[in-house]
Scaffold this motif. Structure first.
Motif, PDB file in Angstrom:
ATOM      1  N   ASP A  14       0.874  -1.220  -0.155  1.00  0.00           N
ATOM      2  CA  ASP A  14       0.123   0.087   0.001  1.00  0.00           C
ATOM      3  C   ASP A  14       0.983   1.190   0.077  1.00  0.00           C
ATOM      4  OD1 ASP A  14      -2.092   1.663   0.259  1.00  0.00           O
ATOM      5  OD2 ASP A  14      -2.945   0.886   1.915  1.00  0.00           O
TER       6      ASP A  14
ATOM      7  N   ARG B 294       0.725  -4.079   4.006  1.00  0.00           N
ATOM      8  CA  ARG B 294      -0.409  -4.371   5.026  1.00  0.00           C
ATOM      9  C   ARG B 294      -1.165  -5.418   4.818  1.00  0.00           C
ATOM     10  NH1 ARG B 294      -5.044  -3.353   2.926  1.00  0.00           N
ATOM     11  NH2 ARG B 294      -5.343  -1.905   1.361  1.00  0.00           N
TER      12      ARG B 294
ATOM     13  N   LEU C 225      -3.993  -7.818   3.912  1.00  0.00           N
ATOM     14  CA  LEU C 225      -5.269  -7.615   2.958  1.00  0.00           C
ATOM     15  C   LEU C 225      -6.491  -7.503   3.857  1.00  0.00           C
ATOM     16  CD1 LEU C 225      -4.815 -10.314   0.083  1.00  0.00           C
ATOM     17  CD2 LEU C 225      -4.703  -7.811  -0.112  1.00  0.00           C
ATOM     18  N   SER C 226      -7.299  -6.697   3.627  1.00  0.00           N
ATOM     19  CA  SER C 226      -8.568  -6.436   4.301  1.00  0.00           C
ATOM     20  C   SER C 226      -9.972  -6.624   3.596  1.00  0.00           C
ATOM     21  CB  SER C 226      -8.276  -5.142   4.811  1.00  0.00           C
ATOM     22  OG  SER C 226      -9.250  -4.113   4.483  1.00  0.00           O
ATOM     23  N   LYS C 227     -10.760  -7.085   4.540  1.00  0.00           N
ATOM     24  CA  LYS C 227     -11.971  -7.680   3.628  1.00  0.00           C
ATOM     25  C   LYS C 227     -12.916  -6.444   3.294  1.00  0.00           C
ATOM     26  CE  LYS C 227     -16.430  -9.762   5.092  1.00  0.00           C
ATOM     27  NZ  LYS C 227     -17.048 -10.668   6.278  1.00  0.00           N
ATOM     28  N   ARG C 228     -12.742  -5.400   4.346  1.00  0.00           N
ATOM     29  CA  ARG C 228     -13.249  -4.134   3.871  1.00  0.00           C
ATOM     30  C   ARG C 228     -12.695  -3.294   2.760  1.00  0.00           C
ATOM     31  NH1 ARG C 228     -12.562   0.797   6.417  1.00  0.00           N
ATOM     32  NH2 ARG C 228     -10.871  -0.131   7.542  1.00  0.00           N
ATOM     33  N   LYS C 229     -11.121  -3.362   2.697  1.00  0.00           N
ATOM     34  CA  LYS C 229     -10.779  -2.615   1.593  1.00  0.00           C
ATOM     35  C   LYS C 229     -10.290  -3.068   0.461  1.00  0.00           C
ATOM     36  CE  LYS C 229      -8.031   0.013   5.058  1.00  0.00           C
ATOM     37  NZ  LYS C 229      -6.521   0.131   5.319  1.00  0.00           N
ATOM     38  N   ASP C 230     -10.287  -4.739   0.433  1.00  0.00           N
ATOM     39  CA  ASP C 230      -9.424  -5.162  -0.815  1.00  0.00           C
ATOM     40  C   ASP C 230     -10.261  -6.065  -1.444  1.00  0.00           C
ATOM     41  OD1 ASP C 230      -7.113  -3.754  -0.400  1.00  0.00           O
ATOM     42  OD2 ASP C 230      -6.893  -5.145   1.521  1.00  0.00           O
TER      43      ASP C 230
END
Ligand code: GLU
Length: 548
Positions: free
Chosen positions: A286, A291, A293-298
């Motif tokens: 990023d 960072r 991997l995020s459910k919300r962002k990716d």
């Protein structure tokens, strides 16, 4: 305290013993070295790349060692469960070739170590819960939510560690009478583990991915059974992985902090702990930093993303192999045509710190994977994709399968196959000009060419065009056109003195290419013309001539 009285009081219905369980779920009869592992996802409806990474690691370890892979549905958290999630889960894993030897299936359970859905195993957990109470290693706690919140607040005020332990564990040493009284009042309770650990102590532990670790002992009296009698993850993990005879637990490293507790449980229950492989997180760049991997962002964390984006299963699979085993890429380069199963997967090649996910790299891997597929396979896969995501493409591809397959066969099979596709959505712009209703002149001729030259070239080509010519004769004819118009037919001569010519034979080919395909770039023109057929080729060149 008479723990026998307490155990009977809390679990009057439990008549079976741990010995009965041992007899019901005997040690598996497998060859030396066979690994038994599992996927144990929670049915939340969201299947992500982490599930696949974990599943693939377990699957390889089991099947490479002639062991057993099973699927256990961890549905103890009813709040998070989404209807239909188990089917979605099973189907997504199947889609990625993660096939189980036993466990939960869409039709029900298969295998003799079940049930494989935790909520159906309540009776089994209670046998061991009773056992722990009997041993004095578990006790009921009647704290309400408010009381727990109050403990938390006081810990915060005192800057103490959080959790139910030591002086905060208010039900740990209550008398039998007090417990009876609470039970008589019908007060709900949870069953807690009575920890004798101390945060002053460290335990040494060897993880097969992370290596030698030193972890702080657990001093918290964690919950084993919730007030509805359903176990927490921790308790279910110990009981299930023992009874299902798991030899290797592969899971995300978010479980590492609770591992000391799990080891306490295995010991208290008299079980031998399995081997553990804690997988580091999937990360992405990023900006300058990495960072998780995020459910919300990716969106790329969801498995559904890859199918919708048009990635073949094999590409995602091979990409993950690349990410998981540092030597996979070299192996693939040395064995371009070997089935992926022939690769010797090893947990020793996994990065303890986790892996970096990179979509550009996935696309590269995918181009290679698709370039090695047969035209037949590409046809099947792209149709399968188009059926769900692009009805118009599907209709075009399937109108005349032999025609489509001949297009998809261009440049395949040789030592250096074409790498036109990373995703199935790349197919339409690649082959659209083969279909008359899609064909259009998308590119224009570069300004530096004289229209009259182009017209003459098209004319001369038409005059000599014979679709029965082989490739060499066909190309010789293009060279003749070049010579006739003062374009160099010999590239070497052209490079030596470009000013002596109006252009070269590649330019003449380009005149044809734009007329026939509408584009400056296209697959091999000889093959294109063969597939389009004489009438279409002549008509398109004629139209271009007229339009110039
Ligand atoms: N249900 C747990 C999870 O989804 C499983 C962890 C494990 O494999 O033990 O994280």
């Amino acid at each position: 305290m008479d723990t026998k009285v307490l155990a009977d009081l809390l679990f009057p219905h439990v008549t079976k013993t741990p010995e009965d369980m041992e007899a019901l779920f005997p040690v598996r009869n497998l060859p030396e070295g066979a690994i038994v592992s599992r996927m144990a996802p929670s049915p939340t409806g969201f299947v992500h790349l982490g599930n696949l990474v974990q599943g693939l690691t377990s699957e390889r370890l089991c099947h490479q060692s002639n062991g057993v892979l099973f699927l256990r549905v961890e549905d103890t958290d009813a709040k998070r469960e989404v209807p239909g999630a188990v089917e979605v889960l099973i189907n997504s894993l199947k889609h990625y070739n993660i096939l189980f030897d036993e466990g939960a299936t869409v039709e029900g359970d298969a295998g003799s170590y079940g049930p494989y859905r935790q909520r159906q195993r309540a009776e089994i957990y209670h046998v061991y819960a009773k056992q722990l109470v009997l041993q004095g290693e578990a006790y009921p706690c009647f704290c309400t939510e408010e009381e727990l919140a109050d403990i938390h607040a006081r810990q915060e005020a005192e800057k103490a560690n959080f959790g139910y332990f030591g002086k905060w564990a208010v039900w740990r040493d209550r008398s039998l009478e007090e417990i009876k009284e609470a039970l008589d009042k019908g007060m709900p309770y949870v069953l807690r583990y009575r920890s004798t650990g101390s945060i002053e102590n460290k335990i040494k532990f060897t993880d097969l991915i992370k290596g030698n670790l030193e972890l702080t002992e657990n001093d918290i009296d964690h919950v084993l059974l919730k007030s509805d009698g359903i176990p927490t993850y921790h308790f279910a993990h110990a009981v299930d992985d023992h009874l299902m005879r798991t030899t290797h637990v592969v899971r995300g490293d978010e479980w590492l902090p609770t591992l000391p507790f799990h080891l306490q449980l295995f010991r208290a229950l008299g079980f031998r702990a399995p081997k553990y492989l804690h997988i580091g997180p999937l990360m992405k760049m990023d900006g300058e930093s990495k960072r998780k991997l995020s459910k919300r962002k990716d969106p790329e964390l969801a498995l559904s993303y890859y199918r919708a984006a048009g990635f073949p299963v094999q590409s995602v699979y091979e990409y993950l192999m690349t990410v998981l085993n540092s030597n996979f890429e070299d192996w693939r380069r040395a064995n371009p045509d070997a089935p992926v199963d022939a690769f010797k997967f090893s947990h020793k090649k996994m990065n303890p710190a986790g892996s970096l996910f990179d979509e550009a790299k996935l696309r590269d891997v995918s181009k290679n994977v698709i370039s090695r597929m047969s035209a037949e396979r590409v046809y099947d896969e792209v149709c399968d994709f188009a059926k769900d995501y692009d009805a118009d493409l599907y209709a075009h591809l399937t109108a005349d399968p032999a025609y489509t397959k001949s297009i998809l066969a261009i440049g395949r099979g040789g030592k250096k196959p074409r790498k036109d596709f990373a995703v199935w959505t790349d197919v339409k712009p690649y082959l659209d000009f083969f279909f008359d209703d899609w064909f259009k002149i998308a590119d224009t001729y570069p300004e530096n060419f004289d229209k009259e030259d182009i017209k003459k070239a098209l004319d001369l080509f038409l005059a000599s065009f014979d679709p029965t010519d082989d490739m060499n004769v066909w190309f010789d004819k293009i060279k003749q056109v070049a010579d006739a118009l003062g374009f160099a037919s010999d590239m070497k001569a052209y490079k030596e003195d470009p000013t002596a010519y109006r252009g070269n034979v590649a330019d003449v080919s380009m005149f044809l290419r734009v007329a026939v395909t509408g584009k400056l770039n296209s697959p091999d023109m000889y093959a294109v013309m063969q597939i389009l057929g004489e009438d279409r080729v002549r008509a398109r060149i004629q139209n271009m001539k007229n339009a110039l």
